[in-house]
Design an enzyme around this catalytic site. Structure first.
Site, PDB file in Angstrom:
ATOM      1  N   ASP A 125       0.269  -7.650   1.707  1.00 18.26           N
ATOM      2  CA  ASP A 125       0.573  -6.222   1.669  1.00 18.26           C
ATOM      3  C   ASP A 125       2.081  -5.987   1.697  1.00 18.26           C
ATOM      4  O   ASP A 125       2.590  -5.173   2.472  1.00 18.26           O
ATOM      5  CB  ASP A 125      -0.099  -5.483   2.817  1.00 18.26           C
ATOM      6  CG  ASP A 125      -0.134  -3.958   2.599  1.00 18.26           C
ATOM      7  OD1 ASP A 125       0.362  -3.502   1.546  1.00 18.26           O
ATOM      8  OD2 ASP A 125      -0.653  -3.240   3.476  1.00 18.26           O
TER       9      ASP A 125
ATOM     10  N   HIS B  99       0.819  -1.219   0.000  1.00 18.65           N
ATOM     11  CA  HIS B  99       0.000   0.000   0.000  1.00 18.65           C
ATOM     12  C   HIS B  99       0.852   1.269   0.000  1.00 18.65           C
ATOM     13  O   HIS B  99       0.369   2.343  -0.350  1.00 18.65           O
ATOM     14  CB  HIS B  99      -0.986   0.010   1.179  1.00 18.65           C
ATOM     15  CG  HIS B  99      -0.399   0.301   2.521  1.00 18.65           C
ATOM     16  ND1 HIS B  99      -0.240  -0.656   3.502  1.00 18.65           N
ATOM     17  CD2 HIS B  99       0.064   1.462   3.075  1.00 18.65           C
ATOM     18  CE1 HIS B  99       0.276  -0.106   4.578  1.00 18.65           C
ATOM     19  NE2 HIS B  99       0.482   1.179   4.349  1.00 18.65           N
TER      20      HIS B  99
ATOM     21  N   SER C 150       4.808   2.549   7.848  1.00 28.85           N
ATOM     22  CA  SER C 150       4.490   1.358   7.056  1.00 28.85           C
ATOM     23  C   SER C 150       5.658   0.925   6.193  1.00 28.85           C
ATOM     24  O   SER C 150       6.276   1.733   5.500  1.00 28.85           O
ATOM     25  CB  SER C 150       3.290   1.632   6.138  1.00 28.85           C
ATOM     26  OG  SER C 150       2.090   1.427   6.821  1.00 28.85           O
TER      27      SER C 150
END
Length: 352
Positions: free
Chosen positions: A198, A167, A272
C-alpha cells in the site's frame, strides 16, 4: 474468527487514515563545549573525494575538508568544530562518480557522529539547495468542480519525489500537493505503486520540500517513542498539519503482518501516507491504517504504519535514491521532530 469480526478488521484495514523551519540552533550560552571529535562516516559504498561541513543556513559549502586525500568507504573523518558558535550542521560527501550524499540540520552536540549512506545526483557546485519554487513549473489550482475529492498525506523522500499510500491516490484523475509554503503542485503520472505494501511514489516537479531521512539503525524496538505527522480530517479541522505522539506497540501488524508496526500514535482519516518519525526526526514508517473502533467492540486507538525498511526496499526497487542516517544520542522534543517533518510533509488532494 467470527465472520463479523473478520469483516470489521478488513474494513478497518481498507479505511484511509488518511514545509518546515529547521530546529533552532542552540544559543552560544547554551551550547556545550565540543571537547570530543565529531566523526563523519562514509557509508556510500565508494570513496569520497570531497567532504564539506557547514553550519545550517549557509548558502555555500565552503572548502573541502579532505586535504589529505579521499575518504574510503566505511572510514570516518574527525573534526572538532566550535560548538559555542552553533550545533546544527549540513554535511556533504562528493563521490568519485560526481554524486553526493547529504545530511542536513545535524545536531553535532547531541549526536557527534554523522553517517552518510545514499548518494544522489549533485547540485550545482557550491550551492546548497533550498525548497524554493523551480522556475518554469507553474502552480496548479484545485478544481472546485471535481465530482469527488479526498485527501491524504505524503512526504518528500528524494528530489521531486513524494511517498504516500497507494490507497490515497488510487483512481484519482488528478493529484495535487499543497507544499509547506502554501503552493499547489500537480503530480505527473504515472505513479509507481506497490499494492501489497500500500505504497506509492509520486513525481511532483517544483521542489515540494527537502527529503526526510530514513532511520538506518539501530533496529526499532517496542516501546520507542514516535511522532505521526499529517493532515487528518481535512476540511473539518484546521488546515495546518497535526502532530500526535505515541509508541511502537508491536513489531507486527494486522494478522501478524511483518511489514507493519502497530502504534499508539492516534491517526484519523487524512493521516494516511504521512511520516512516522522516531525521536531523532528520522522516518521509521509510513502511516497506513487504523482499526475502526465502531466496528470492533472494546478496541480503541489501534493504528498501523508500514515499516521504514519495507518502504526503503520499495524505493530501491523503483530506482529512487534516498537518505538514511543513524538514530543515536539524546531524544529531541516532539516539537523539534515536528519542525523537521513540517518542511517535507505535504497535503495530497485526489480529484475524481
Amino acid at each position: 474468527m467470527p465472520q463479523r469480526l473478520r469483516v470489521a478488521l478488513l474494513l478497518a484495514w481498507l479505511l484511509p487514515v488518511l514545509g518546515p523551519t529547521p530546529a533552532p540552533a542552540q544559543s552560544p550560552a547554551a551550547a556545550p563545549a565540543q571537547d570530543w571529535p565529531v566523526r563523519i562516516v562514509n557509508r556510500t559504498g565508494q570513496p569520497a573525494t570531497a567532504l564539506h561541513a557547514v553550519r545550517s543556513g549557509r548558502t555555500d559549502w565552503g572548502g573541502n575538508l579532505l586535504n589529505r586525500g579521499p575518504l574510503p568507504n566505511n572510514a570516518a573523518f574527525a573534526m572538532r568544530p566550535n560548538a559555542a558558535a552553533g550545533c546544527r550542521f549540513d554535511v556533504r560527501l562528493v563521490l568519485a562518480d560526481g554524486r553526493e550524499a547529504l545530511a542536513r540540520n545535524q545536531d553535532i552536540c547531541a549526536t557527534p557522529r554523522v553517517e552518510l549512506y545514499t548518494a544522489v545526483a549533485a547540485a550545482p557546485p557550491g550551492i546548497i539547495t533550498t525548497p524554493t519554487p523551480v522556475p518554469g513549473v507553474a502552480q496548479a489550482r484545485p478544481n472546485a468542480q471535481a465530482r469527488r475529492v479526498s485527501t491524504g498525506t505524503g512526504f518528500v523522500v528524494a528530489p521531486d519525489r513524494v511517498l504516500t499510500n497507494q490507497h490515497v491516490v488510487d483512481g484519482c484523475d488528478r493529484i495535487l500537493a499543497r507544499t509547506p509554503d502554501g503552493r499547489w503542485l500537480a503530480a505527473v503520472p504515472p505513479a509507481q505503486v506497490d499494492r501489497a505494501l500500500d505504497l506509492s511514489i509520486l513525481h511532483i516537479p517544483g521542489n515540494p520540500g527537502p527529503a526526510l531521512s530514513f532511520r538506518a539503525g539501530p533496529a526499532v524496538r517496542r516501546g520507542e517513542g514516535v511522532v505521526a505527522y499529517g493532515f487528518p480530517l481535512s476540511g473539518l479541522l484546521s488546515a495546518d498539519p497535526k502532530l500526535t505522539r505515541g509508541e511502537i506497540n508491536a513489531l507486527g501488524g494486522l494478522r501478524n503482518d511483518q511489514n507493519t508496526y502497530q502504534i499508539s500514535a492516534e491517526v484519523q482519516p487524512g493521516n494516511s501516507g504521512g511520516p512516522l518519525l522516531d525521536m531523532q526526526g528520522h522516518v521509521v514508517g509510513v502511516v497506513v491504517a487504523k482499526l475502526d473502533s465502531r466496528r470492533v467492540q472494546n478496541v480503541d486507538n489501534v493504528n498501523f504504519a508500514v515499516k521504514g525498511e519495507a518502504a526503503q526496499a520499495f524505493l530501491r526497487r523503483a530506482g529512487h535514491a534516498f537518505q538514511a542516517a543513524q538514530s543515536s544520542g539524546a531524544d529531541r522534543s516532539a516539537a523539534d521532530v515536528g519542525d523537521i517533518a513540517n518542511r517535507s510533509t505535504v497535503l495530497l488532494r485526489c480529484e475524481r
